[in-house]
Motif scaffolding. Structure first.
Motif, mmCIF file in Angstrom:
data_model
loop_
_atom_site.group_PDB
_atom_site.id
_atom_site.type_symbol
_atom_site.label_atom_id
_atom_site.label_comp_id
_atom_site.label_asym_id
_atom_site.label_seq_id
_atom_site.Cartn_x
_atom_site.Cartn_y
_atom_site.Cartn_z
ATOM 1 N N ALA A 1 -21.147 -23.548 -52.231
ATOM 2 C CA ALA A 1 -19.814 -22.942 -52.234
ATOM 3 C C ALA A 1 -18.781 -23.954 -52.738
ATOM 4 N N GLU A 2 -18.944 -25.222 -52.346
ATOM 5 C CA GLU A 2 -18.057 -26.278 -52.852
ATOM 6 C C GLU A 2 -18.224 -26.435 -54.369
ATOM 7 N N LEU A 3 -19.469 -26.343 -54.822
ATOM 8 C CA LEU A 3 -19.732 -26.453 -56.250
ATOM 9 C C LEU A 3 -19.083 -25.307 -57.019
ATOM 10 N N GLU A 4 -19.168 -24.090 -56.487
ATOM 11 C CA GLU A 4 -18.555 -22.939 -57.143
ATOM 12 C C GLU A 4 -17.027 -23.077 -57.173
ATOM 13 N N LYS A 5 -16.462 -23.589 -56.079
ATOM 14 C CA LYS A 5 -15.021 -23.827 -56.036
ATOM 15 C C LYS A 5 -14.621 -24.854 -57.093
ATOM 16 N N CYS A 6 -15.427 -25.922 -57.185
ATOM 17 C CA CYS A 6 -15.188 -26.954 -58.201
ATOM 18 C C CYS A 6 -15.282 -26.366 -59.603
ATOM 19 N N ARG A 7 -16.268 -25.525 -59.835
ATOM 20 C CA ARG A 7 -16.442 -24.915 -61.149
ATOM 21 C C ARG A 7 -15.271 -24.005 -61.507
ATOM 22 N N LYS B 1 -18.458 -35.605 -52.010
ATOM 23 C CA LYS B 1 -18.901 -34.729 -50.920
ATOM 24 C C LYS B 1 -20.426 -34.546 -50.975
ATOM 25 N N LEU B 2 -20.950 -34.376 -52.200
ATOM 26 C CA LEU B 2 -22.384 -34.144 -52.350
ATOM 27 C C LEU B 2 -23.185 -35.384 -51.961
ATOM 28 N N MET B 3 -22.754 -36.555 -52.431
ATOM 29 C CA MET B 3 -23.501 -37.778 -52.156
ATOM 30 C C MET B 3 -23.390 -38.198 -50.696
ATOM 31 N N ALA B 4 -22.314 -37.773 -50.023
ATOM 32 C CA ALA B 4 -22.185 -38.083 -48.599
ATOM 33 C C ALA B 4 -23.324 -37.437 -47.810
ATOM 34 N N ARG B 5 -23.851 -36.357 -48.334
ATOM 35 C CA ARG B 5 -24.974 -35.663 -47.684
ATOM 36 C C ARG B 5 -26.161 -35.545 -48.640
#
Length: 651
Positions: A95-101, A241-245
Motif C-alpha cells: 500500500a505504501e508502494l502504491e501511494k509512492c507510485r 520504510k522498506l529497508m527498515a523492515r
C-alpha cells in the motif's frame, strides 16, 4: 542403477493438508501424482475446487522482496513468520508502494511536460522577447523552427527583399539555423510556401511560457530540478520504510511462496467426506529408503494415516501408473547419465546401462584416439572445465582422456612422436596378423572385431535380463537377442575363433544344433510366444504369409548380425587413421626422418587433430553405444522421477 520405488497414499482431515505438506512432504523427495487418476477405482472422491488465495499476494511479495535485494544486502530475519502476518506485512508495504507510485505518477507527468517545453524552446534562447506576447499577435503571424544553412543563404541572397517577412536568427550549428520568422497575416500562405520550399522545419511552441525565452528557459530548468528532487525524495522515503523492515519482508516473501506452493498440492489431491469430516487423499512415489523413513516418522501423527505399497502381492505397475525412474550411480559415473537421458531413461524394470556406457565409451574412445600427450590434454582440460563449470560433457572428456593416455602408452605415441617411448603392446600402423583364408590383416582390426563380438554377446545377455525382469518370457527365449540368438551368435563366434586359431571344429551334428535350431526358433518366435502365453491363435495371417515373412526376417537377422559385427572395425580404423594423421603432421614439421621438427607446426598439427578427430571419434563412439548396443537390449521409455518442488529445491 534404478532406485526401487514405493507407492504411498496419505489420508487426513482436509484442514491438515497444509501442515502435512509443510511438515513432511517438503522435506522428502516425493513425486506426487494426480490422485483422481491413480485411485480411479475409488468412489465418492472429488477434486479440489478452491483457487489459490496466495497467488496475488505472492506477486506483490516477490516484487517487494526484489526491491529489498536491489537496494542492499538484506537477509531474511531468520524467524519463521506466520502466513497471516506475512500477508499483512506485504499488504501494508505494498500500500505504501502504491501511494509512492501515485505521487510519483503526477510528478513524472509534470516533469515530462517540462522536458518537452525545454526541448522546444532551447534553440530559441537568444530571442530576447516576451514569448507570450508573440503567441498572442493578432495581425502578424509567426513561425518557430529551423532551416538548413545553405537554404538560409539562398533566402538572404535572393528572396528576403522580395517577400514580406523578417527572420530573427536565434542560434545555429554546422547544419541548421534556428529562429522565428514574422509575416503579415495577409501574406502568410505565400511566405509559408517559400519557406517550405527552402526545407524550413516548424517547431510548435505551446502557450505555457512566461517572460522572455531566456527567462522561460531558466524557470523551466529550475522546475525540472525541483521535480526530480521531489521524485528522488519520495523514492528515498519509501526505500527507507522498506529497508527498515527488509529482513521481515524477505522472510514474508518466503513464507507466502511456501504457502502458495503448499496450497497447490491440493490440485493433486482428492477429497472425500465421511460423516461430518472431509478428508484429503494424496498419493505419489518415493524411493524405498525415503518411504521407510517417512512411514516411521508419520507413525506418531494421530491425524494422518499413511499406506505404503511394497508390491509383494501385486506389482505396482499393474495397479498404478508405471513407476518413475530415478537413477542412482556412483559420483564418478554420474556425468555419463547425460548420454542415457539423451536416448531415454530406462523404465522401472530395465537395467540401467550408465556404468556400462561409462566404461565401454571411455575404452572405445581411448582405443580410437591413443596418444599419451593428447590424452593428458583432454584429461586436464576436461577436469578443469568440469571443476569450474560443472559441465557433464567436460567430465566425460576427462574420463576419455585417461583411456587415451593408457592406449597412448600401449601404442607408443606421444603427441604423434613414435620414437619417444616403446609401445607396451603394438603400433597400429605396423602390427599385422596372419589369418587362415584371409591372409595378413592389421592386428588392431582383428582385435576390434573380436571385442565387438564379445560386446554383442554381452548385449544379448542384457536383453535376456531385461526381458525376464519385464516378465516377457517369449522375448527372453525366442528373440534375435534372446537365448536363441545368443546360442546362434555365440556358436558362430566360437567356430570363427577355433578356425582362426587352427583348432578343430565341432562335429557337423553339433553345428546343425548350434546354427540351424536357433534360427528356426527365432523364425518361429511368434507362434512359440503365443503358445507360451496360451493364446488360441498361434499364427496370425495364415501359414503361407508366415513362411514368407519368416524367410525375409531370417535374411534380415543374418545380415544384421554380420553388419553389426563389422561395424566394430571402425575402432581399429580410427586407431590406424589417428596414427597416420600424426605421421602427416610429423612429415609437415620435418621430423619424418629424425630431423629437428618445427615446434610451431607440431603444436598447430596436434591442436587440429585433437579438435577435429577428437570430435569425430566422440561421435562415432556414441553411435556405437546407441545403434550397436542399445538397439539390442534397451528401450529407454521410462519417465523421469520429478519430486515435489520444495524437496527438489532443498535436495
Amino acid at each position: 542403477m534404478v532406485e526401487k520405488m514405493k507407492f504411498i497414499s496419505i489420508v487426513g482431515p482436509k484442514e491438515e493438508i497444509d501442515r502435512v505438506t509443510s511438515q513432511y512432504l517438503s522435506r522428502y523427495e516425493i513425486q506426487l501424482e494426480n490422485t483422481l487418476s491413480e485411485l480411479k477405482d475409488l468412489k465418492n472422491i472429488t477434486p479440489c475446487a478452491d483457487s489459490n488465495p496466495y497467488r496475488g499476494v505472492l506477486a506483490r511479495a516477490e516484487e517487494l522482496a526484489g526491491r529489498v535485494r536491489e537496494i542492499g544486502n538484506a537477509a531474511p530475519s531468520g524467524k519463521r513468520m506466520e502466513t497471516q502476518a506475512a500477508v499483512a506485512l506485504t499488504e501494508e508495504l505494498y500500500a505504501e508502494l502504491e501511494k509512492c507510485r501515485a505521487q510519483k505518477s503526477g510528478l513524472e507527468a509534470e516533469r515530462k511536460k517540462v522536458v518537452e517545453l525545454l526541448v522546444n524552446i532551447r534553440p530559441f534562447q537568444n530571442l530576447h522577447y516576451d514569448v507570450a506576447s508573440i503567441l498572442h499577435f493578432k495581425h502578424i503571424k509567426f513561425r518557430f523552427g529551423k532551416i538548413p544553412v545553405e537554404s538560409y543563404s539562398k533566402l538572404k541572397e535572393y528572396l528576403m527583399d522580395d517577400i514580406c517577412t523578417i527572420f530573427d536568427e536565434c542560434g545555429r550549428d554546422e547544419n541548421y539555423i534556428w529562429g522565428v520568422y514574422f509575416v503579415p497575416a495577409a501574406e502568410e500562405e505565400k511566405v509559408d510556401a517559400v519557406y517550405a520550399s527552402l526545407h524550413f522545419e516548424r517547431t510548435f511552441i505551446d502557450d505555457d511560457y512566461e517572460g522572455t525565452v531566456e527567462e522561460a528557459f531558466e524557470a523551466l530548468t529550475r522546475r525540472q530540478k525541483e521535480l526530480e528532487e521531489s521524485l528522488a525524495q519520495i523514492e528515498d522515503s519509501f526505500q527507507e520504510k522498506l529497508m527498515a523492515r527488509g529482513g521481515e519482508m524477505l522472510a514474508a516473501a518466503e513464507t507466502i511462496s511456501d504457502s502458495a506452493e503448499y496450497f497447490d498440492v491440493r490440485r493433486l489431491a482428492a477429497f472425500t467426506k465421511a460423516k461430518d469430516t472431509v478428508f484429503f487423499i494424496l498419493c505419489g512415489w518415493m524411493t524405498r529408503e525415503d518411504a521407510e523413513r517417512f512411514e516411521k516418522e508419520i507413525e506418531g501423527d494421530a491425524d494422518v494415516f499413511c499406506m505404503v505399497e511394497d508390491g509383494k502381492n501385486e506389482s505396482l505397475e499393474n495397479r498404478f501408473r508405471k513407476p518413475p525412474t530415478k537413477l542412482k550411480n556412483p559420483r564418478i559415473f554420474k556425468p555419463f547419465e547425460m548420454f542415457i537421458r539423451m536416448y531415454g531413461l530406462p523404465n522401472y524394470q530395465e537395467f540401467d546401462p550408465t556404468i556400462f556406457v561409462a566404461v565401454t565409451y571411455s575404452i572405445i574412445f581411448g582405443a580410437m584416439f591413443g596418444d599419451v600427450g593428447q590424452g593428458l590434454c583432454l584429461f586436464i582440460g576436461g577436469m578443469l572445465l568440469y571443476k569450474f563449470k560443472k559441465l557433464n560433457l567436460a567430465a566425460i572428456v576427462g574420463s576419455c582422456g585417461i583411456f587415451s593416455t593408457i592406449f597412448g602408452f600401449c601404442f607408443g605415441s606421444v603427441f604423434g612422436f613414435e620414437d619417444v617411448i616403446e609401445p607396451l603392446w603394438l603400433r597400429p600402423t605396423e602390427a599385422m596378423t596372419t589369418l587362415p583364408f584371409i591372409g595378413n590383416l592389421n592386428t588392431v582390426f582383428v582385435v576390434a572385431v573380436a571385442l565387438g563380438m564379445g560386446l554383442v554377446i554381452l548385449m544379448m545377455v542384457f536383453h535376456i535380463i531385461n526381458s525376464l525382469r519385464a516378465k516377457q518370457l517369449g522375448e527372453a527365449l525366442f528373440d534375435t537377442n534372446g537365448v536363441a540368438g545368443l546360442v546362434f551368435y555365440g556358436a558362430v563366434a566360437a567356430v570363427v575363433v577355433l578356425y582362426m586359431t587352427g583348432n578343430a571344429l565341432p562335429a557337423g551334428i553339433v553345428l546343425v544344433v548350434m546354427f540351424v535350431v536357433p534360427l528356426l526358433v527365432i523364425a518361429c518366435k511368434e507362434p512359440l510366444t503365443n503358445k507360451l502365453n496360451k493364446k488360441k491363435e498361434l499364427i496370425e495371417g495364415g501359414k503361407g504369409m508366415f513362411v514368407v515373412q519368416a524367410f525375409f526376417e531370417m535374411f534380415e537377422v543374418l545380415l544384421s548380425y554380420f553388419s553389426n559385427t563389422l561395424s566394430f572395425v571402425r575402432i581399429g580404423a580410427f586407431a590406424v587413421s589417428h596414427a597416420a594423421m600424426m605421421q602427416v603432421v610429423m612429415m609437415l614439421a620435418g621430423a619424418e626422418n629424425g630431423g629437428t621438427p618445427n615446434i610451431i607446426v607440431v603444436i598447430i598439427g596436434n591442436l587440429i587433430v585433437l579438435g577435429m578427430e577428437g570430435l569425430i571419434v566422440g561421435i562415432q563412439g556414441l553411435r556405437l553405444q546407441y545403434y550397436e548396443f542399445f538397439s539390442r537390449f534397451y528401450k529407454g521409455d521410462g519417465r523421469e522421477f520429478k519430486p515435489y518442488a520444495k524437496a527438489a529445491k532443498s535436495s
